[in-house]
Design a protein around this motif. Structure first.
Motif, short mmCIF file in Angstrom:
data_model
loop_
_atom_site.label_atom_id
_atom_site.label_comp_id
_atom_site.label_asym_id
_atom_site.label_seq_id
_atom_site.Cartn_x
_atom_site.Cartn_y
_atom_site.Cartn_z
N ARG B 66 83.58 41.12 -75.48
CA ARG B 66 83.27 39.80 -75.27
C ARG B 66 84.86 39.16 -75.30
O ARG B 66 85.31 38.57 -76.27
N PRO B 94 81.22 37.96 -68.88
CA PRO B 94 81.70 37.15 -70.05
C PRO B 94 82.77 37.25 -70.62
O PRO B 94 83.25 37.72 -71.99
N THR B 96 86.07 34.76 -71.45
CA THR B 96 86.49 33.28 -71.44
C THR B 96 88.01 33.14 -71.26
O THR B 96 88.94 33.92 -71.95
N CYS B 146 81.41 30.18 -77.10
CA CYS B 146 82.20 31.31 -76.17
C CYS B 146 82.15 32.68 -76.70
O CYS B 146 81.74 33.45 -75.93
N ASN B 150 77.78 32.69 -75.04
CA ASN B 150 78.15 32.49 -73.71
C ASN B 150 77.93 34.00 -72.88
O ASN B 150 78.23 35.04 -73.64
N ASN B 151 77.37 34.03 -71.75
CA ASN B 151 77.29 35.19 -71.15
C ASN B 151 77.74 35.19 -69.67
O ASN B 151 77.28 36.14 -68.86
#
Lengths: 273, 306
Positions: B66, B94, B96, B146, B150-151
């Motif tokens: 991630r 995913p 950010t 995030c 979040n995905n």
């Protein structure tokens, strides 16, 4: 290791079969990067049949990422042969309702990442290799880039970074057919060569081989020191195996007409598959 | 905000070994030093090479991580745009993308360091979500979301350092995808997001001092936009004001106007955005906003409440 199939004659037979299959598909649709697939046929075949390890269930432990996405017909043909893609998938190639297009799509079976825009694959392969190393996995990420992609600045960002991160589980191959859309790479960029020295100077292992010699490709990977990323510069011929396609840029994209199809089948030795 | 971002990311990284950060020669201060020391393999500095920053983040995500990609907003979103679109958006990964110092907060660095149109650019990418917290506390919530929930691809638009706390007495908590009322009133509703929320709060304070009942709303989630929440705001207040540090196209202001039309809202609606012009003048953040028609005085004059 028993599944590794490095025998030269068997490799040639497989590659004839894959070239024949790609020719068959070429009669279904007009959209096909046949010359690009033929130039890296032996490279991708070697990766799948000679280099990538499998677990006890036959699942690949290593990853293959086709950065030169326009050459994906050879990947599709191999994935069909090993049962990851179906015949129906191939029959529906580029057709309404099908899931396979001219470039690999992440989410389809056997496809590690979406590519097609040049200069993306090596960075993603680097991230994948880094992740697997950080996770303690003993695996390798194999990536095929085109020589055209070596003109993308992003490829050189990845080249520099792979060396800095000492990602030694990344093995990349340049399909160096010396062609891009508007002609010879060596004419567009007289300073493009030598490639090996460029990669050596960026801190990679690098070696040049005949990209249509499976044994040479295999030996290049197996003989590496393994303390840094490896770039195998594969000297290839665009459209390899069909005389009227070889080194003729129009075969980057077009499909053969029926007469050309019959001649191409004969030249690749389709009857021997 | 960048300090609370790094503190939150460090906490998330302690709890989840899948959290990585890839930076491009710009690193958040504060706890990021601890992150780098304790989890060196999960802190990657690519140097001045933003395309590979996004590509590596995509590769990490493709292997189950991630990752966050972090640098100044213009370099995290504009420079590697095709990587953001294809590697993150198209593959729906995913990752950010943190746009630090977004908007025109880097006032004296000039237009090369401004992101006046980042919401429009990021928001045009299918799958891309956008979060823009308004203060350090909300930045903590947004960062945690995030890292933990979040995905898909996310553009996290944050300020830099020294932003005041605005949400400590908010009447609603942070909920991704929902408008957040910081205060509730009945006459006027001011909708804003990001660093410019400080100005929105000053406007709200002034209107309240004149006897108006004022709602102040943080529209922290810009994509997916809380269309139902905006519709309710338009239909339950006499006057709605959108204050946005962004170009007139592609942000919250034009979408609010669209919702007002689509739902036959009867309220008065005023929007204040940056102009569709690059900024060639210098000075403070406030100086630059004022040159595009955004200041306490200019807004109050425009809405007839000087």
């Amino acid at each position: 290791m028993s599944h590794f199939q490095t025998d030269t004659e068997i490799s040639k037979q497989r590659c004839r079969k894959f070239r024949k299959r790609i020719l068959e598909i070429s009669q279904q649709v007009q959209a096909l990067h046949i010359g690009s697939a033929y130039s890296c046929t032996e490279i991708v075949d070697c990766i799948y049949y000679c280099l990538m390890h499998k677990d006890g269930d036959g699942q690949f432990l290593d990853t293959f990422l086709m950065s030169k996405g326009h050459g994906c017909m050879i990947q599709y043909a191999i994935l069909e042969e090993i049962g990851i893609l179906s015949r129906q998938d191939m029959d529906m190639y580029c057709k309404a309702g099908g899931r396979l297009g001219c470039h690999p799509d992440y989410g389809n079976p056997g496809i590690a990442a979406s590519t097609g825009a040049l200069g993306h694959g090596l960075s993603m392969a680097l991230g994948m290799a880094y992740a697997e190393k950080a996770q303690g996995k003993n695996s390798t990420v194999y990536c095929v880039v085109s020589d055209g992609e070596l003109q993308e600045g992003s490829t050189w960002e990845a080249t520099l970074m792979a060396s800095s991160l000492k990602v030694n589980n990344l093995v990349a191959f340049v399909d160096n057919n010396d062609f891009q859309s508007l002609g010879r790479t060596s004419i567009t960029h007289p300073s493009f060569y030598p490639v090996v020295e460029k990669y050596l100077s960026f801190g990679w292992e690098a070696i040049e081989v005949d990209g249509h010699d499976t044994q040479a490709i295999y030996a290049a990977v197996k003989s590496r020191k393994g303390d840094r990323p490896l770039m195998v510069i594969c000297k290839t011929t665009k459209g390899k195996g069909v005389s009227f396609m070889e080194n003729v840029p129009i075969w980057h994209y077009r499909s053969p007409n029926p007469d050309e199809y019959r001649q191409a089948l004969a030249e690749i030795g389709a009857n021997e598959t | 905000m960048r300090n609370t971002f790094s503190a939150t990311l460090y906490e998330c990284a302690k709890a989840d070994p899948r959290v990585y950060i890839v930076v491009a020669d710009i690193s958040p201060a504060g706890s990021m030093a601890k992150f780098q020391t304790e989890y060196p393999e999960r802190f990657i500095n690519v140097g001045v090479a933003e395309q590979v920053m996004i590509g590596i983040a995509a590769g990490l995500a493709l292997k189950g991580c991630r990752p966050f990609a972090y640098t100044i907003a213009t370099f995290s979103l504009y420079r590697p745009f095709e990587m953001v679109r294809n590697d993150l958006g198209y593959q729906n990964l995913p990752v950010t993308v943190v746009g630090m110092g977004a908007g025109i907060i880097y006032s004296t660095l000039g237009g090369t360091h401004h992101t006046q149109e980042d919401i429009a650019v990021a928001g045009a990418i299918p799958n891309m979500q956008i979060l823009a917290p308004c203060d350090p506390l909300e930045c903590t919530d947004a960062t945690r979301y995030c890292a933990t929930e979040n995905n898909g691809p996310m553009y996290l638009r944050i300020g830099k350092a020294g932003e005041p706390t605005l949400t400590e007495n908010a009447v609603e908590p942070f909920v991704f995808g929902k408008l957040r009322y910081l205060r509730r009133g009945e006459d006027v509703c001011i909708i804003s997001y990001g660093v410019i929320m400080k100005l929105a709060q000053e406007i709200a304070d002034h209107l309240q001092s004149t006897g108006k009942s004022v709602s102040l709303v943080s529209c922290h989630t810009i994509k997916p936009l809380d269309r139902d929440g905006i519709e309710r705001a338009l239909h339950t207040h006499k006057h709605v004001i959108v204050i946005e540090e962004h170009a007139p196209q592609g942000g919250v202001a034009p979408q609010t106007k669209q919702i007002a039309w689509d739902t036959a809202a009867r309220c008065r609606l005023d929007t204040f955005t940056l102009k569709d012009e690059f900024i060639h003048n210098y000075g403070s953040y406030e100086n630059l906003l004022a040159s595009h028609g955004i200041s306490r005085e200019l807004i109050l004059a425009k809405i007839g409440n000087p």
